[in-house]
Design an enzyme around this catalytic site. Structure first.
Site, PDB file in Angstrom:
ATOM      1  N   GLU A   1       0.983  -1.202  -0.149  1.00 45.54           N
ATOM      2  CA  GLU A   1      -0.138   0.060  -0.107  1.00 45.54           C
ATOM      3  C   GLU A   1       1.268   1.477  -0.063  1.00 45.54           C
ATOM      4  O   GLU A   1       0.554   1.932   1.026  1.00 45.54           O
ATOM      5  CB  GLU A   1      -0.952  -0.134   1.122  1.00 45.54           C
TER       6      GLU A   1
HETATM    7  C1  FAD Z   1       2.142  -9.615  -0.056  1.00 51.86           C
HETATM    8  C2  FAD Z   1       1.940  -8.419  -1.091  1.00 51.86           C
HETATM    9  C3  FAD Z   1      -0.109  -8.227  -1.276  1.00 51.86           C
HETATM   10  C4  FAD Z   1       0.282  -7.177  -1.845  1.00 51.86           C
HETATM   11  N1  FAD Z   1      -1.294  -6.860  -2.153  1.00 51.86           N
HETATM   12  C5  FAD Z   1      -1.890  -6.038  -3.289  1.00 51.86           C
HETATM   13  C6  FAD Z   1      -3.222  -5.570  -3.731  1.00 51.86           C
HETATM   14  O1  FAD Z   1      -4.080  -6.515  -2.734  1.00 51.86           O
HETATM   15  N2  FAD Z   1      -3.312  -5.091  -4.778  1.00 51.86           N
HETATM   16  C7  FAD Z   1      -1.812  -4.523  -5.298  1.00 51.86           C
HETATM   17  O2  FAD Z   1      -2.909  -3.976  -6.353  1.00 51.86           O
HETATM   18  N3  FAD Z   1      -1.501  -4.255  -4.592  1.00 51.86           N
HETATM   19  C8  FAD Z   1      -0.950  -5.493  -3.651  1.00 51.86           C
HETATM   20  N4  FAD Z   1       0.715  -5.745  -3.343  1.00 51.86           N
HETATM   21  C9  FAD Z   1       1.431  -4.813  -4.603  1.00 51.86           C
HETATM   22  C10 FAD Z   1       1.836  -3.328  -3.545  1.00 51.86           C
HETATM   23  O3  FAD Z   1       1.568  -2.611  -2.970  1.00 51.86           O
HETATM   24  C11 FAD Z   1       3.067  -3.464  -4.199  1.00 51.86           C
HETATM   25  O4  FAD Z   1       4.094  -4.454  -4.121  1.00 51.86           O
HETATM   26  C12 FAD Z   1       4.040  -1.969  -3.801  1.00 51.86           C
HETATM   27  O5  FAD Z   1       3.472  -1.140  -4.060  1.00 51.86           O
HETATM   28  C13 FAD Z   1       5.472  -2.034  -4.468  1.00 51.86           C
HETATM   29  O6  FAD Z   1       5.739  -1.794  -5.509  1.00 51.86           O
HETATM   30  P1  FAD Z   1       6.732  -3.356  -6.129  1.00 51.86           P
HETATM   31  O7  FAD Z   1       7.208  -4.528  -5.837  1.00 51.86           O
HETATM   32  O8  FAD Z   1       6.693  -3.025  -7.733  1.00 51.86           O
HETATM   33  O9  FAD Z   1       8.267  -2.296  -5.395  1.00 51.86           O
HETATM   34  P2  FAD Z   1       8.598  -1.391  -6.794  1.00 51.86           P
HETATM   35  O10 FAD Z   1       8.304  -0.056  -7.417  1.00 51.86           O
HETATM   36  O11 FAD Z   1      10.176  -1.760  -7.189  1.00 51.86           O
HETATM   37  O12 FAD Z   1      10.358  -0.952  -5.539  1.00 51.86           O
HETATM   38  C14 FAD Z   1      10.845  -1.451  -4.675  1.00 51.86           C
HETATM   39  C15 FAD Z   1      11.501  -0.766  -4.204  1.00 51.86           C
HETATM   40  O13 FAD Z   1      12.079   0.896  -4.213  1.00 51.86           O
HETATM   41  C16 FAD Z   1      12.147   1.635  -3.348  1.00 51.86           C
HETATM   42  N5  FAD Z   1      11.517   2.881  -4.144  1.00 51.86           N
HETATM   43  C17 FAD Z   1      10.090   2.704  -5.750  1.00 51.86           C
HETATM   44  N6  FAD Z   1      10.106   4.440  -5.798  1.00 51.86           N
HETATM   45  C18 FAD Z   1      10.705   4.613  -4.727  1.00 51.86           C
HETATM   46  C19 FAD Z   1      11.213   6.261  -4.795  1.00 51.86           C
HETATM   47  N7  FAD Z   1      10.278   6.988  -5.822  1.00 51.86           N
HETATM   48  N8  FAD Z   1      11.693   7.081  -4.392  1.00 51.86           N
HETATM   49  C20 FAD Z   1      12.720   5.690  -3.214  1.00 51.86           C
HETATM   50  N9  FAD Z   1      12.845   4.855  -3.133  1.00 51.86           N
HETATM   51  C21 FAD Z   1      11.731   3.975  -4.468  1.00 51.86           C
HETATM   52  C22 FAD Z   1      11.206   1.473  -2.327  1.00 51.86           C
HETATM   53  O14 FAD Z   1      12.108   0.513  -1.430  1.00 51.86           O
HETATM   54  C23 FAD Z   1      10.399   0.001  -2.745  1.00 51.86           C
HETATM   55  O15 FAD Z   1      10.287  -0.810  -2.059  1.00 51.86           O
HETATM   56  C24 FAD Z   1       1.151  -6.919  -2.927  1.00 51.86           C
HETATM   57  C25 FAD Z   1       2.488  -7.084  -2.439  1.00 51.86           C
HETATM   58  C26 FAD Z   1       3.216  -7.965  -1.345  1.00 51.86           C
HETATM   59  C27 FAD Z   1       4.121  -8.301  -1.507  1.00 51.86           C
END
Ligand code: FAD
Length: 597
Positions: free
Chosen positions: A413
């Site tokens: 989130e």
């Molecule tokens: C168990 C689980 C349940 C989930 N449930 C849902 C759901 O029900 N519905 C849904 O839509 N999504 C869901 N998600 C998705 C979740 O919201 C995303 O994983 C989250 O938004 C991060 O996106 P990403 O994993 O692509 O990480 P990325 O976008 O690849 O980011 C990785 C890391 O990079 C860093 N980062 C990224 N951008 C920036 C920035 N601008 N500045 C500084 N640092 C940055 C942060 O440290 C971040 O943790 C779920 C994820 C998991 C693991």
């Protein structure tokens, strides 16, 4: 304009549209950035309405009995599944439709009351609380908030009882933290009767068990070659809906079904559009405001469990002929968990009350609540893990599960880094605009500009001189209140100085943003704590009995929070930022495998 500038302009425009449209009443957090203490929002400490309290007490009694008898968090973790009888039971008690209006079969609870329910579940089982959040806080939220009467009548009755389940599907491979970068397409059919959805979603909680999914996809903007995100109600029985992976194996919250699915030319009737076409991101962010509030409640519950576990072990385990609780380094951990748990509850309650009072803009506060509570919970679990020593490491204790479960909180989130930057940038926008007014007028004087710049200059100056009043009612809290007022002025001064010093480049200076956001979060947390002790002291007729565990936890929280705020602000001028950036840059530009650090 080069490509980078174009991208920046696009991002700013997108953020403006998303975040700043609509009425701009000065919220509490935005007020902090202007040097104000908007006391009406936070004082007196909000309480669940008396008429609702009876119903809440009854619901909590039923819930506790059910959880005690039917919920086995260790088994849920081992089996990587929440059994159907648990889901059915939660539905029967009303948990899956707590805030839905009674006319659709819901409980009609306020967000504050709902948070108490989620806190209770969060105390015991993170898989179950994430499942409930995915269904109720975000899964059916768009329908509750933006659905038409017909949509609500059609879908809600089965969803609020748990007969059917909901999910919220925003994330894709290219749209994680960059949520606006949704690639799933939704083309309108020629006769206008439906949209054709094509693309993939991943990491979606409940995807494989949901009967209704709120799906974000891109629709064309009429009269242009642009597209914008729109929210759709999708059901898995629609032809072309393909579940690619129903339960992705994962570290924690293993009981939840996190899935990947594809929509291959799925025809979705136009009646299933949720909210205005092209306003799906606004829908998504509003939904996430609710999710982040209940996140706070679940973390509060888990922190309270940490405290109970820590106290139980510290009072019984003996080493060096003493109980662990007799050692100061153990005491320190227990005191910190108690202080944080108190603050997490206060912050959750105050934030939930903003939703209940129908305030327009609480995005900053929900982001602060999410970052603050998830970071503090991680610390709490780490502390209690340490107190248990080796025994914490084994699977017969709940701590290794709690540790695995809690790790998602800082990512889901909205990753905490993204939200931290968001808090600083949105907060600084108000004073930033006033400085821009002054600067633009100095560069290009005009009569109209002069008068606006005069007002802006007066606002900035008065906030710098003026110590805001923090109106507590209890005499014994006056010193803390005065200190909080002085820190708000100090914070405002530091924000002004950062804006004047760095100007536009501050938009990319995340190390500066982090200190400003951290200070703002602690100011908000301290305010909620002060408001809560003030309310409890007045309401309970207590006379500041410092021996009460709650009052001493609150007092400690304020002292530690004030110290942290001073530290964050001092770090704005005394830091190693250049060295940090240089060290990272040299790692990032060294070919992989060649570093020997
Ligand atoms: C168990 C689980 C349940 C989930 N449930 C849902 C759901 O029900 N519905 C849904 O839509 N999504 C869901 N998600 C998705 C979740 O919201 C995303 O994983 C989250 O938004 C991060 O996106 P990403 O994993 O692509 O990480 P990325 O976008 O690849 O980011 C990785 C890391 O990079 C860093 N980062 C990224 N951008 C920036 C920035 N601008 N500045 C500084 N640092 C940055 C942060 O440290 C971040 O943790 C779920 C994820 C998991 C693991």
């Amino acid at each position: 304009m080069n490509k980078l500038d174009e991208q920046r302009q696009k991002e700013i425009q997108q953020a403006e549209e998303l975040l700043f449209a609509g009425p701009q009443a000065l919220g509490f957090a935005k007020g902090l950035f202007q040097g104000h203490f908007v006391s009406d929002w936070v004082m007196p400490y909000p309480r669940v309405r008396e008429a609702e309290q009876g119903e809440l007490d009854q619901a909590l009694t039923g819930l506790r009995k059910f959880l005690n008898e039917d919920l086995d968090p260790a088994e849920i973790d081992r089996q990587a599944d929440i059994p159907r009888n648990v889901i059915d039971g939660l539905g029967r008690i009303g948990v899956l439709g707590m805030t839905a209006p009674k006319e659709y079969g819901g409980h009609g609870f306020s967000q504050m009351a709902n948070c108490k329910v989620l806190e209770e579940i969060g105390r015991r089982c993170a898989s179950t609380s994430v499942f409930v959040n995915a269904h109720h806080s975000i899964g059916i939220r768009a329908l509750l908030l933006f659905g038409t009467t017909e949509q609500k009548q059609k879908w809600l009755p089965k969803l609020v009882t748990g007969e059917q389940l909901g999910a919220f599907a925003l994330t894709e491979r290219e749209a994680g933290s960059d949520a606006a970068n949704v690639q799933m397409q939704a083309r309108p059919s020629e006769d206008g009767s439906h949209f054709i959805l094509d693309g993939e979603k991943r990491y979606i909680t409940n995807a494989a068990i949901a009967h209704e999914l709120t799906v974000m996809a891109r629709t064309p903007v009429p009269g242009s070659d642009k597209t914008a995100v729109t929210a759709f109600l999708v059901t898995p029985d629609m032809p072309g809906f393909e579940m690619l992976e129903a339960r992705m194996p994962k570290t924690g919250i293993r009981g939840t079904a996190t899935g990947r699915f594809a929509l291959r030319d799925v025809k979705v009737p136009k009646e299933n559009v949720l909210g205005p076409i092209g306003k799906g991101l606004k829908v998504a962010l509003t939904v996430l405001d609710f999710g982040r509030t209940t996140f706070g409640a679940c973390c509060t519950g888990a922190a309270k469990t940490c405290l109970e576990l820590a106290v139980a072990h510290a009072n019984t385990r003996r080493q060096f002929n003493k109980t662990l609780g007799e050692f100061e380094l153990v005491k320190k951990k227990i005191a910190r968990i108690a202080a944080d748990a108190y603050a997490m509850e206060a912050m959750t309650t105050v934030t939930a009350s903003f939703i209940d009072r129908g305030l327009e803009d609480y995005m900053l506060e929900t982001a602060m609540l999410k970052v603050f509570t998830t970071e503090r919970l991680w610390e709490c679990i780490n502390d209690v893990f340490q107190i248990y020593g080796g025994s914490a490491y084994f699977t017969d204790m709940p701590l290794e599960r709690m540790l695995r479960d809690a790790r998602i909180n800082q990512i889901g989130e909205g990753a905490n880094e993204v939200l931290t930057s968001f808090i600083a940038l949105v907060g600084m926008r108000g004073p930033g605009m006033e400085f821009k007014e002054i600067y633009d007028t100095m560069m290009k004087p005009s009569r109209d500009g002069m008068s606006k710049a005069w007002v802006a200059g007066k606002n900035r100056l008065s906030a710098t001189i003026h110590v805001p009043d923090v109106p507590v009612r209890s005499e014994q809290l006056r010193a803390h209140a005065r200190q909080l007022g002085r820190l708000i002025r100090h914070f405002n001064f530091a924000v002004n100085r950062a804006l004047i010093t760095y100007r536009e480049p501050i938009l990319d200076m995340q190390l500066v943003q982090e200190r400003i956001a951290n200070a703002a979060m602690d100011l908000f947390a301290s305010t909620c704590v002060l408001s809560r002790i003030d309310g409890e002291t007045q309401f309970g007729g207590r006379n500041g009995d410092a021996a009460s565990p709650e009052l001493s936890a609150a007092d400690l929280f304020l002292r530690q929070s004030f110290r942290r705020i001073r530290g964050f602000l001092a770090g704005l001028t005394d830091n190693d930022d250049r060295a940090v950036i240089a060290a990272a840059k040299s790692c990032l530009t060294t070919p992989t495998g060649k570093t020997n650090a």
